[in-house]
Design an enzyme around this catalytic site. Structure first.
Site, mmCIF file in Angstrom:
data_model
loop_
_atom_site.group_PDB
_atom_site.id
_atom_site.type_symbol
_atom_site.label_atom_id
_atom_site.label_comp_id
_atom_site.label_asym_id
_atom_site.label_seq_id
_atom_site.Cartn_x
_atom_site.Cartn_y
_atom_site.Cartn_z
ATOM 1 N N HIS A 130 -32.139 30.474 -47.370
ATOM 2 C CA HIS A 130 -33.549 30.452 -46.971
ATOM 3 C C HIS A 130 -34.047 29.018 -47.093
ATOM 4 C CE1 HIS A 130 -37.670 31.487 -46.504
ATOM 5 N NE2 HIS A 130 -37.555 32.753 -46.844
ATOM 6 N N ARG A 142 -22.098 31.063 -37.247
ATOM 7 C CA ARG A 142 -23.223 31.079 -36.309
ATOM 8 C C ARG A 142 -23.454 29.673 -35.782
ATOM 9 N NH1 ARG A 142 -29.674 32.002 -36.170
ATOM 10 N NH2 ARG A 142 -29.743 30.691 -38.013
ATOM 11 N N GLU A 187 -33.315 36.176 -29.090
ATOM 12 C CA GLU A 187 -34.364 35.801 -30.039
ATOM 13 C C GLU A 187 -35.768 35.757 -29.443
ATOM 14 O OE1 GLU A 187 -33.017 32.807 -33.130
ATOM 15 O OE2 GLU A 187 -31.631 32.339 -31.501
ATOM 16 N N ASP A 214 -37.962 34.589 -34.392
ATOM 17 C CA ASP A 214 -38.314 33.737 -33.259
ATOM 18 C C ASP A 214 -39.112 34.489 -32.201
ATOM 19 O OD1 ASP A 214 -37.073 30.858 -33.338
ATOM 20 O OD2 ASP A 214 -35.597 32.171 -34.257
ATOM 21 N N ARG A 231 -33.852 40.379 -39.642
ATOM 22 C CA ARG A 231 -35.154 40.565 -40.282
ATOM 23 C C ARG A 231 -35.300 39.624 -41.468
ATOM 24 N NH1 ARG A 231 -35.631 45.584 -42.815
ATOM 25 N NH2 ARG A 231 -37.813 45.897 -42.239
ATOM 26 N N ARG A 241 -38.554 25.970 -37.034
ATOM 27 C CA ARG A 241 -37.847 27.195 -37.370
ATOM 28 C C ARG A 241 -38.850 28.286 -37.740
ATOM 29 N NH1 ARG A 241 -32.673 26.931 -37.587
ATOM 30 N NH2 ARG A 241 -31.633 24.912 -37.692
#
Length: 919
Positions: free
Chosen positions: A148, A417, A538, A578, A616, A750
């Site tokens: 995070h 990713r 997204e 997003d 989520r 972001r």
């Protein structure tokens, strides 16, 4: 339940909060002096007055008091209020455990959200043994821990809090003598004092390996022991719920995932070396746990082989042991386990250069994989069962067998990713270097797809070890090579998925397929694909295109041949964060719902199993909210026995720091998935009038949101000046930059820091903005029946009810008075007044609309537990906001004192703790 009865049930919570508050107060007095303690109380009282009615005198008094504090005083004030938030969280967690236990003892029916409840519902619906077994055989449920960029807590402070939590739990579970109770209180005082003296902050920016270590701490707290316990309870419960289910096989369908160490999207610090280190750290934790448990198991299984029979397989396992101690020659189980320990110690050294905590009795070959270790444990179980000692196998041995099956030698599946734009650049460079004459980036979608399919038809590599590539291309090829090495080292479960951010076309998927071919993870000749390729849709437009994109992809024979090797299953990830930043709360949720409905139909037509991965976050603005209701609110057929969901930031700590709370949260995921799959798959679609109303509401909300965020001149400046976004970007919080590009544009920011910043200033804009306008416009066009229809939607449609429930929660946590003080940080008075007036009006309009539809008199009317939580903590949370505002003024005025930045950082920590799901 009467208010008096509810209050009585809350009495232990109030006692714990008062106890911890009193101990914290005593600690502050003894460590910082009476003056600091008195100042804390004065600020708290002023904050309560301001919260109650935006009292102007209280506002001035807060500004005067906080503006006059010395930096060191400010730090002490923040720490006092911040630690109260953390301690209140511990008390609430313990009360939740207390109430769950009380319900289990007293209730005549299982609690909703438990596996007992879900299995009972399945039994009552007539689910057969065969159908339930098919669910277990094909299910895949996985919480995926992610780093995070706004997570601010240190592991050391979390560890100290866990000591406090343990002492609170002791008070519930033990019958204390007066002396023991006094000893417990003394221990609590010591623990709180140590917590007060422990630094909450990091002095340097978090590295990726630090994030890995933080994530691994939750395996120590919860996962390594509680996941096996979950499975044991499930196996034991099956036969009690329905005798025909007795003895069913329960594969390990609930496992853990991680993005930490594999998520490169916008994080240049995630490299092949980092992936290798993350895998090693995970493996070391798993193997170290198994070594400790094997040692303890050997101590327990002291069975004398002269008096009790053993199986031939167990005898052979014991004979292969290098243990030659005369003391254990008649103890075959201990001989077998000492040999297994020797093999596992050799495995730990071979894989990770991990020294076993205790020396092995002799040399032994390493295990080829976790399955071999599991087979040896199975041999022990079978021998005990065959010789009348099955109860002995139902304790530590049972838990260890399940742990090995769940965690393997890799602990958790690390997803790779990367952003689709990076893949495009890398493929363009590879094609150019190969001398094909193709200008890849100039091709349209059809031409790209044709070129990529041609490339996938040949085993010839596209890259060359003799060419010099850019740093970006070298890094991408290196991390894929490392993933392939991880498959050989730890097994294919170590790195099973490749997620493509910003996917919007078939070529995005095929680009990754070509890159996987370069590393050997896709082998065209064998039709083999060793990882799942997962497109992540997204933005609002991407969600709308997701169905057609997947329809075209699944119509390609070459791709379908690859899916045959993956069990004809395809995972699709949906981005809540997003899409919310792009289109607002209401439109994001509606487009996500519609996308799932379309995907379910597309996959049905192609005969492919759909697995959805829900991106989520903790906050409602990022798709957060209660997991149970969220899963059951998915469209019929969307949950096909499989679901993956990201867990992030302070929500990980809230859900999984405490072992019992953690197991409960894992159980909720499994129970909801079982119910949605077996009981709701064939439910009818929502009424057309409902979906048409949502379509119109979404359109109104989208226009209101876009008009504010992307079309209001100066809004970008308002956001940067009225929130902590600038400080989040510059402080040592997280390893990943706050923006994808070096810019202040909201489009480049972001989603996590976007939502987190609005939470810190208590406006919570991403969780409600546009709803009030949407309802007002809707009713204006349907004055006679518009509100009645919305009320019917709330009564009858789980999706709409969940939507409003989440908005209810976020509006209750918002505070327009405090938000107004943050707005005063905006230097342009005209801009400030214009934008905030719009925000205040929409906030009030959204509350009014919510109450009108639900029939509630107040926010959180149906959720007294959360209402109680807010009452308990907000008098201590609000002062942190007021102090943060004062510090932001100093910081932005050019203050260079390091304590100012430290104070901002501490206030961010405390506010996040108080809100619990802010990012």
């Amino acid at each position: 339940m009467s208010p008096a009865a509810a209050a009585d049930k809350d009495q232990p919570l109030r006692y714990d909060i008062r106890l911890l508050g009193r101990i914290l107060g005593e600690t502050i007095r003894s460590q910082e002096g009476e003056g600091v303690f008195g100042l804390v109380e004065h600020i708290r009282q002023c904050s309560i007055r301001f919260h109650r009615d935006e009292d102007e005198a209280a506002r001035r008094e807060l500004e005067s008091t906080l503006g006059g504090l010395e930096p060191e005083q400010t730090i002490r004030i923040i720490r006092a209020f911040g630690y109260f938030s953390h301690l209140a969280n511990l008390a609430e967690d313990q009360h939740h455990i207390r109430r769950t236990r009380a319900h289990a003892i007293a209730a005549s029916a299982p609690r909703e959200g438990s596996m007992a409840y879900a299995l009972g519902q399945a039994r009552d619906a007539g689910v057969s043994r065969q159908r339930l077994q098919a669910f277990f055989d094909t299910a895949l449920i996985s919480p995926v821990l992610t780093a995070h960029p706004t997570e601010v807590r240190r592991k050391s402070s979390i560890d100290r809090e866990m000591e406090v939590a343990q002492l609170l739990a002791e008070r519930d579970r033990m019958l204390f003598t007066p002396d023991e109770l006094a000893a417990n209180r003394k221990a609590l005082r010591r623990a709180v004092l140590t917590l007060w003296q422990t630094s909450v902050l990091r002095k340097t920016r978090l590295r990726v390996v630090d994030e890995v270590a933080n994530g691994l701490s939750f395996y120590d707290y919860t996962f390594l022991r509680e996941l096996p316990r979950f499975y044991a309870e499930l196996e034991d419960r099956l036969g009690t719920v329905d005798p025909s289910w007795e003895g069913m096989s329960v594969p390990s369908f609930l496992t853990m995932g991680s993005w930490i160490g594999g998520d490169r999207d916008g994080n240049p610090f995630v490299t092949a070396d980092i992936l290798r280190e993350a895998l090693r750290m995970q493996s070391k934790l798993a193997l170290g746990f198994y070594l400790d448990e094997l040692h303890a198991l050997g101590g327990e299984l002291s069975i004398d082989g002269r008096n009790h029979g053993i199986s031939p397989a167990l005898r052979a396992l014991a004979e292969r042991s290098p243990d030659r101690s005369p003391h254990r020659q008649d103890e075959p189980y201990r001989l077998a386990i000492s040999g297994m320990y020797a093999r596992l110690a050799a495995t730990a050294w071979a894989l990770d250069r991990l020294e076993a905590p205790r020396h092995a009795v002799g040399d032994a070959p390493p295990y080829a994989g976790a399955a071999e270790l599991g087979a040896d444990l199975e041999t022990i179980v079978d021998s005990l069962a065959a010789n009348g000692s099955l109860p002995v196998a139902r304790g530590r041995l049972r838990a260890l067998r399940r742990a090995v099956d769940v965690f393997g030698f890799h602990l958790a599946a690390i997803d790779l990713r990367q952003n689709a734009d990076v893949h495009e650049r890398v493929l363009a460079e590879l094609f150019a270097g190969a001398g094909t004459g193709v200008r890849y980036r100039g091709l349209d979608e059809d031409a790209r797809v044709a070129l990529l399919l041609d490339e996938l038809a040949t085993a010839r590599p596209l890259s060359s070890p003799f060419l010099a590539y850019s740093d970006e291309t070298r890094s991408e090829l290196a991390i894929l090579a490392e993933a392939e090495a991880a498959h050989r080292r730890y097994g294919a479960a170590a790195v099973p998925n490749y997620v493509i951010s910003k996917a919007d076309g078939v070529s995005d998927v095929l680009e990754v397929a070509v890159l996987l071919k370069e590393s050997g993870l896709l082998r065209p000749g064998a039709g083999a694909l060793d990882v799942d390729i997962v497109p992540l849709f997204e933005t609002i437009d991407d969600l709308r295109r997701s169905g057609p994109v997947m329809d075209r992809l699944l119509a390609i024979p070459a791709y379908m041949r690859l899916l045959e090797r993956r069990g004809r299953a395809q995972e699709v990830m949906l981005g809540y964060s997003d899409s919310n930043k792009d289109g607002g709360f209401l439109t994001s949720n509606w487009e996500l719902y519609k996308a799932q409905r379309v995907l379910v139909e597309v996959f049905r037509r192609h005969g492919v199993r759909l697995r959805l991965f829900h991106g989520r976050g903790g906050s409602v603005g990022r798709g957060g909210g209660p997991s149970y209701q969220a899963i059951l609110a998915q469209p019929p057929g969307a949950v096909q026995g499989s679901i993956r969901v990201t867990e992030q930031g302070e929500v990980i700590a809230a859900k999984y720091s405490n072992a019992e709370v953690g197991r409960r949260n894992l159980e909720i995921l499994a129970a909801a998935t079982l119910e949605a799959t077996l009981l709701q798959a064939d439910l009818p679609a929502p009424r057309p009038a409902f979906t048409q109303a949502m379509e119109e509401l979404s359109g109104h909300a989208y226009r209101a949101y876009r008009s504010l965020v992307y079309e209001t001149e100066g809004f970008e400046r308002f956001f940067w000046e009225s929130t902590v976004i600038g400080e989040i970007a510059n402080l040592n919080i997280g390893s990943r930059p706050a923006s994808r590009r070096n810019s202040r544009r909201i489009e480049d920011l972001r989603a996590i820091p976007w939502v987190f910043s609005w939470s810190q200033c208590r406006l919570m804009l991403p969780g409600w903005y546009g709803f009030g306008s949407a309802v007002r416009e809707w009713i204006a066009t349907r004055p006679k029946d518009g509100l009645d229809l919305l009320r019917a939607m709330h009564r009858e449609w789980p999706f709409f009810r969940m939507l409003l429930s989440n908005m209810d929660m976020v509006l209750a946590k918002s505070d327009i008075a405090i938000a107004s003080r943050y707005a005063e940080l905006v230097s342009d008075v005209e801009l400030r007044e214009a934008v905030f007036a719009q925000l205040r009006a929409e906030w009030q309009g959204s509350i009014d609309a919510l109450l009108a539809i639900t029939g509630q008199r107040t926010l959180l009317g149906p959720n007294p537990l959360l209402a109680r939580s807010i009452r308990n903590r907000f008098p201590y949370l609000d002062p942190l906001n007021h102090v943060q505002i004062a510090l932001l003024r100093r910081h932005r005025a050019g203050a260079t004192d390091a304590t100012v930045q430290q104070g901002i950082h501490l206030s961010i920590n405390g506010i996040a703790a108080g809100l619990r799901n802010s990012g």
